[in-house]
Scaffold this motif. Structure first.
Motif, mmCIF file in Angstrom:
data_model
loop_
_atom_site.group_PDB
_atom_site.id
_atom_site.type_symbol
_atom_site.label_atom_id
_atom_site.label_comp_id
_atom_site.label_asym_id
_atom_site.label_seq_id
_atom_site.Cartn_x
_atom_site.Cartn_y
_atom_site.Cartn_z
ATOM 1 N N ALA A 217 -22.330 -20.014 32.129
ATOM 2 C CA ALA A 217 -22.592 -19.064 31.033
ATOM 3 C C ALA A 217 -21.633 -19.322 29.876
ATOM 4 O O ALA A 217 -22.036 -19.329 28.700
ATOM 5 N N LYS A 218 -20.363 -19.566 30.201
ATOM 6 C CA LYS A 218 -19.373 -19.813 29.132
ATOM 7 C C LYS A 218 -19.694 -21.116 28.416
ATOM 8 O O LYS A 218 -19.533 -21.222 27.199
ATOM 9 N N TYR A 219 -20.136 -22.106 29.168
ATOM 10 C CA TYR A 219 -20.482 -23.399 28.550
ATOM 11 C C TYR A 219 -21.679 -23.223 27.617
ATOM 12 O O TYR A 219 -21.654 -23.682 26.470
ATOM 13 N N VAL A 220 -22.693 -22.524 28.091
ATOM 14 C CA VAL A 220 -23.897 -22.312 27.264
ATOM 15 C C VAL A 220 -23.521 -21.542 25.995
ATOM 16 O O VAL A 220 -24.030 -21.834 24.904
ATOM 17 N N VAL B 228 -26.735 -17.287 20.636
ATOM 18 C CA VAL B 228 -27.127 -16.122 21.445
ATOM 19 C C VAL B 228 -25.878 -15.595 22.175
ATOM 20 O O VAL B 228 -25.086 -16.371 22.699
ATOM 21 N N ARG B 229 -25.727 -14.266 22.188
ATOM 22 C CA ARG B 229 -24.589 -13.672 22.904
ATOM 23 C C ARG B 229 -24.910 -13.693 24.404
ATOM 24 O O ARG B 229 -25.977 -13.200 24.812
ATOM 25 N N ILE B 230 -24.016 -14.275 25.189
ATOM 26 C CA ILE B 230 -24.294 -14.445 26.623
ATOM 27 C C ILE B 230 -23.462 -13.459 27.436
ATOM 28 O O ILE B 230 -22.229 -13.414 27.297
ATOM 29 N N LEU B 231 -24.132 -12.702 28.298
ATOM 30 C CA LEU B 231 -23.415 -11.835 29.240
ATOM 31 C C LEU B 231 -23.415 -12.533 30.591
ATOM 32 O O LEU B 231 -24.453 -13.010 31.043
ATOM 33 N N ALA B 232 -22.240 -12.592 31.223
ATOM 34 C CA ALA B 232 -22.106 -13.412 32.437
ATOM 35 C C ALA B 232 -21.786 -12.570 33.670
ATOM 36 O O ALA B 232 -21.433 -11.393 33.573
ATOM 37 N N CYS C 198 -18.028 -26.460 35.956
ATOM 38 C CA CYS C 198 -16.557 -26.565 35.938
ATOM 39 C C CYS C 198 -15.961 -25.488 35.032
ATOM 40 O O CYS C 198 -16.602 -25.058 34.059
ATOM 41 N N PRO C 199 -14.685 -25.113 35.280
ATOM 42 C CA PRO C 199 -14.020 -24.151 34.392
ATOM 43 C C PRO C 199 -13.943 -24.685 32.960
ATOM 44 O O PRO C 199 -13.877 -25.908 32.759
#
Ligand code: 13P
Ligand code: SF4
Length: 360
Positions: A212-215, A221-225, A259-260
């Protein structure tokens, strides 16, 4: 011409290893002797893996490879193998290899009676969703995934209550239960496209926090993970990769989006497992470090002898449950059958099909 014979019922009783349901005739366990004939008939396959499998190991593997390839014809079975499978599976018995998206696409097109999924359980479940009338087998039902076990269908229902109207995109690394609660699935190779397909300003992308952080770095678009992690990829650190880079001038680092973020930051390329393979084959770097499951470097090394792979080895214990003996058992005994609860199957299938049918 295959040497695996369909047996009489008496022979079946004698063999003591009877195969399953009435739909498919039982077969006996083939001989596993390493004969001159087996050596001859598998020599072309050993040629493919000779750089990554020591010659001393081949006499143990070859009888299984031959028996599995013969039985695939008898059973009209197709073997789908993920890029993390070991070289003797990936190069010697698989009919189709690929990342999660490619395997899902190929599963949708499969015209065999039986699909044997060499990968983890969510991949086999996806194949079953797309092939409800086929017998889908996984050689070891226990092959799970830390991402798939990080979230349940009930969790997704709670998220929907908390974020009404926000589309839910779930990574394919989830159970059918979770897929059934989602609007659409995605894989690491199409996640950005899927997230943007809604034309909305906010989307839930679950359960892999790092994907999610990578995308989020690739879209407006705001991504909620969610806080799920892959137990293999979360172990890599930027520190260790930078140390490898310093010790190996010219080293190219290629990472998977599970990956982180700090690991992805030091990588020269980030992509799905097939994206990583393509990048290495196209660029042919002198030295490469794949920040992902170990077997993938062996699988590419078998095809690209010039590249020096530096390997900080992290194994996926779930992928490694799949072995040649278990694949053979699977074809002989028609196990472990993968089923999906009919109450969730239709909704889960719709989420996978929306992804598979998305125009690229
Ligand atoms: P890919 O879809 O990139 O093959 O990833 C699947 C997976 O499980 C990676 O850990
Ligand atoms: Fe799941 Fe990670 Fe194994 Fe892939 S590598 S199957 S994400 S645990």
């Amino acid at each position: 011409m295959t040497e695996v014979q369909v047996t009489s019922s008496q022979e079946r009783r004698d063999a003591g290893r009877l195969s399953g349901s009435g739909r498919f005739p039982p077969v006996a366990m083939p001989s596993l002797d390493y004969t001159d004939a087996v050596a001859r008939q598998t020599a072309h396959l050993y040629e493919r893996v000779k750089d990554v499998i020591p010659a001393i190991e081949w006499p143990v593997m070859a009888p299984y490879v031959k028996a599995i390839n013969d039985l695939k014809q008898v059973r009209n079975a197709v073997i789908l193998a993920h890029n993390y499978q070991t070289p003797e599976i990936y190069h010697c018995v698989a009919d189709i290899v690929g990342d999660s998206l490619q395997l899902a696409q190929q599963a949708a097109k499969a015209d065999a009676d039986i699909i044997v999924q060499c990968g983890v359980h969510f991949m086999a479940e996806t194949s079953k969703l797309l092939n409800p009338d086929k017998l889908v087998l996984i050689p070891d039902q226990r092959a799970g995934c830390s991402l798939a076990s990080s979230i349940t269908g009930a969790d997704v229902r709670l998220l929907r209550e908390r974020y009404p109207g926000v589309p839910v995109v779930t990574y394919v690394n989830t159970s059918a239960d979770v897929k059934a609660e989602s609007d659409i699935c995605c894989t690491s190779s199409n996640a950005v496209q899927v997230v943007e397909s809604f034309g909305k300003d906010t989307v839930l992308l679950i359960p892999d926090e790092y994907l999610a952080k990578y995308v989020a770095t690739k879209t407006d678009v705001r991504i909620l993970a969610w806080k799920g992690h892959c137990e293999v990829h979360e172990r890599f650190t930027a520190e260790e990769l930078l140390a490898y880079k310093e010790a190996n001038p010219g080293l190219e680092i290629i990472a998977h989006p599970e990956c982180p973020p700090e690991v992805i930051e030091v990588a020269d390329f980030t992509g799905s497992t097939s994206g990583m393979i393509k990048w290495v084959k196209d660029r042919k770097p002198a030295k490469a470090l794949l920040v992902t499951e170990c077997s993938m470097a062996s699988n590419i090394a078998a095809e690209t002898p010039g590249i020096d792979f530096i390997r900080p080895c992290n194994l996926c214990p779930h992928m490694k449950r799949i072995t040649l003996p278990k694949i053979l058992d699977s074809l002989v005994e028609l196990k472990d059958e993968v089923t999906v609860d009919p109450l969730v199957a239709d909704r889960a299938r719709a989420a996978v099909e929306r992804m598979v049918n998305l125009k690229s």
